[in-house]
Design a protein around this motif. Structure first.
Motif, mmCIF file in Angstrom:
data_model
loop_
_atom_site.group_PDB
_atom_site.id
_atom_site.type_symbol
_atom_site.label_atom_id
_atom_site.label_comp_id
_atom_site.label_asym_id
_atom_site.label_seq_id
_atom_site.Cartn_x
_atom_site.Cartn_y
_atom_site.Cartn_z
ATOM 1 N N GLN A 173 0.825 -1.022 0.232
ATOM 2 C CA GLN A 173 -0.027 -0.044 -0.127
ATOM 3 C C GLN A 173 0.820 1.334 -0.070
ATOM 4 O O GLN A 173 0.421 2.169 -0.693
ATOM 5 N N LYS A 174 1.995 1.153 0.702
ATOM 6 C CA LYS A 174 2.757 2.324 0.837
ATOM 7 C C LYS A 174 3.387 2.422 -0.651
ATOM 8 O O LYS A 174 3.648 3.769 -1.161
ATOM 9 N N PHE A 175 3.857 1.327 -1.275
ATOM 10 C CA PHE A 175 4.274 1.521 -2.672
ATOM 11 C C PHE A 175 3.329 2.160 -3.643
ATOM 12 O O PHE A 175 3.732 3.205 -4.392
ATOM 13 N N LEU A 176 2.125 1.793 -3.583
ATOM 14 C CA LEU A 176 1.255 2.344 -4.211
ATOM 15 C C LEU A 176 0.991 3.926 -4.245
ATOM 16 O O LEU A 176 0.732 4.603 -4.853
ATOM 17 N N ASP A 177 0.979 4.090 -2.682
ATOM 18 C CA ASP A 177 0.630 5.589 -2.344
ATOM 19 C C ASP A 177 1.809 6.506 -2.964
ATOM 20 O O ASP A 177 1.609 7.668 -3.495
ATOM 21 N N ASP A 178 3.143 6.015 -3.232
ATOM 22 C CA ASP A 178 4.162 6.623 -3.739
ATOM 23 C C ASP A 178 3.813 6.991 -5.025
ATOM 24 O O ASP A 178 4.273 7.926 -5.754
ATOM 25 N N TRP A 179 3.114 6.034 -5.788
ATOM 26 C CA TRP A 179 2.538 6.260 -7.119
ATOM 27 C C TRP A 179 1.607 7.048 -7.624
ATOM 28 O O TRP A 179 1.135 7.293 -8.474
ATOM 29 N N ILE B 121 -1.522 6.149 -6.148
ATOM 30 C CA ILE B 121 -2.791 5.448 -5.871
ATOM 31 C C ILE B 121 -2.912 5.246 -4.629
ATOM 32 O O ILE B 121 -2.381 4.498 -3.801
ATOM 33 N N HIS B 122 -3.974 5.852 -3.964
ATOM 34 C CA HIS B 122 -4.585 5.686 -2.679
ATOM 35 C C HIS B 122 -5.652 4.586 -2.397
ATOM 36 O O HIS B 122 -6.633 5.062 -2.751
ATOM 37 N N ALA B 123 -5.339 3.320 -1.908
ATOM 38 C CA ALA B 123 -6.405 2.435 -1.940
ATOM 39 C C ALA B 123 -6.015 1.998 -0.222
ATOM 40 O O ALA B 123 -5.022 1.901 0.233
ATOM 41 N N LYS B 124 -7.421 2.014 0.403
ATOM 42 C CA LYS B 124 -7.467 1.937 1.787
ATOM 43 C C LYS B 124 -7.146 0.345 1.871
ATOM 44 O O LYS B 124 -6.587 0.077 3.215
ATOM 45 N N LYS B 125 -7.436 -0.512 1.173
ATOM 46 C CA LYS B 125 -7.169 -1.815 1.594
ATOM 47 C C LYS B 125 -6.970 -2.393 -0.048
ATOM 48 O O LYS B 125 -7.584 -2.126 -0.997
ATOM 49 N N LEU B 126 -6.317 -3.748 -0.001
ATOM 50 C CA LEU B 126 -6.067 -4.457 -1.194
ATOM 51 C C LEU B 126 -6.798 -5.658 -1.368
ATOM 52 O O LEU B 126 -6.970 -6.457 -0.017
ATOM 53 N N PRO B 127 -7.249 -6.434 -2.101
ATOM 54 C CA PRO B 127 -7.321 -5.849 -3.539
ATOM 55 C C PRO B 127 -8.283 -4.617 -3.768
ATOM 56 O O PRO B 127 -9.164 -4.499 -2.795
ATOM 57 N N ALA B 128 -8.209 -3.829 -4.697
ATOM 58 C CA ALA B 128 -8.873 -2.576 -4.849
ATOM 59 C C ALA B 128 -9.248 -2.464 -6.291
ATOM 60 O O ALA B 128 -8.442 -2.746 -7.299
ATOM 61 N N ILE B 129 -10.378 -1.696 -6.538
ATOM 62 C CA ILE B 129 -10.835 -1.082 -7.936
ATOM 63 C C ILE B 129 -10.543 0.369 -7.884
ATOM 64 O O ILE B 129 -11.307 0.813 -7.003
ATOM 65 N N VAL B 130 -9.753 1.091 -8.672
ATOM 66 C CA VAL B 130 -9.568 2.577 -8.435
ATOM 67 C C VAL B 130 -9.808 2.821 -10.006
ATOM 68 O O VAL B 130 -9.532 2.522 -10.990
ATOM 69 N N LYS B 131 -9.993 4.397 -10.049
ATOM 70 C CA LYS B 131 -10.259 4.837 -11.265
ATOM 71 C C LYS B 131 -8.810 5.322 -11.645
ATOM 72 O O LYS B 131 -7.847 5.579 -10.688
ATOM 73 N N ASN B 132 -8.681 5.251 -12.775
ATOM 74 C CA ASN B 132 -7.107 5.418 -13.283
ATOM 75 C C ASN B 132 -6.717 7.050 -13.530
ATOM 76 O O ASN B 132 -7.671 7.748 -13.837
ATOM 77 N N VAL B 133 -5.575 7.396 -13.187
ATOM 78 C CA VAL B 133 -5.219 8.727 -13.114
ATOM 79 C C VAL B 133 -4.290 8.749 -14.481
ATOM 80 O O VAL B 133 -3.320 8.049 -14.353
ATOM 81 N N LYS B 134 -4.935 9.575 -15.301
ATOM 82 C CA LYS B 134 -4.161 9.399 -16.584
ATOM 83 C C LYS B 134 -3.037 10.293 -16.856
ATOM 84 O O LYS B 134 -3.160 11.239 -17.700
#
Length: 179
Positions: free
Chosen positions: A137-143, A145-158
């Motif tokens: 989750q920290k790795f994704l935050d650095d990119w 992508i803020h997901a509260k828990k995994l697995p997750a479905i998120v809108k893509n930041v283009k």
């Protein structure tokens, strides 16, 4: 950067030395799909990009059996999935003797699933799966992508980053030497 008409920015990292093109059986579809694999100097798999929907144009179809030597100075992050509407992020926790490590499988789709990006080179190690999930989750935050828990479905930041990379050499491989 494009290869066979496919944006491959996500495969390009400073550790990537080679890209190989193969085909992989996807059981959900019941047939083989084209795959581009990023390898390091020692031939270890860093990242994989599987195309679930191929182009119908002849010049844009991935031809299996190529090994491309590349050089890159920046990380493409999710550039290969920048034109997708939603991302489904699924963690994998792999166990060895004493440690656990994490990987991410990211499925990109506009309406139907089109591309799957598998990240093997994530620096997420721990003694429990909970520790590994926190690091993922920290790795994704650095990119971004803020997901509260995994697995997750998120809108893509283009957001698409420019990746400075160049092709050094292209070889055609025999089937026995593919990864």
């Amino acid at each position: 950067m494009r290869l066979f008409g496919v944006r491959i920015n996500s495969l390009l990292t400073p550790q990537t030395k080679y890209l190989t093109t193969t085909r992989q059986l996807v059981p959900e579809y019941g047939e083989e799909r084209p795959k581009i694999v990023a390898l390091d100097w020692d031939g270890r798999t860093l990242r994989e990009l599987i195309l679930l929907r191929e182009s119908v144009l002849p010049g844009k179809r991935i031809q299996p059996g190529y090994k491309i030597e590349v050089s890159s100075s920046s990380d493409g992050r999710l550039g290969s999935l920048s034109d997708m509407n939603t991302l489904t992020i699924v963690p994998r926790v792999l166990k060895s003797d004493k440690w656990m490590r994490g990987e991410l499988v990211i499925l990109g789709r506009r309406v139907n699933p089109e591309r799957m990006l598998i990240l093997h080179d994530i620096p997420a190690l721990g003694k429990s799966s909970k520790e590994v999930m926190i690091q993922l989750q920290k790795f994704l935050d650095d990119w971004g992508i803020h997901a509260k828990k995994l697995p997750a479905i998120v809108k893509n930041v283009k957001v698409s980053e420019k990746v400075k990379a160049k092709i050094i050499d292209i070889d055609f491989l025999m089937a026995s030497s593919l990864p």
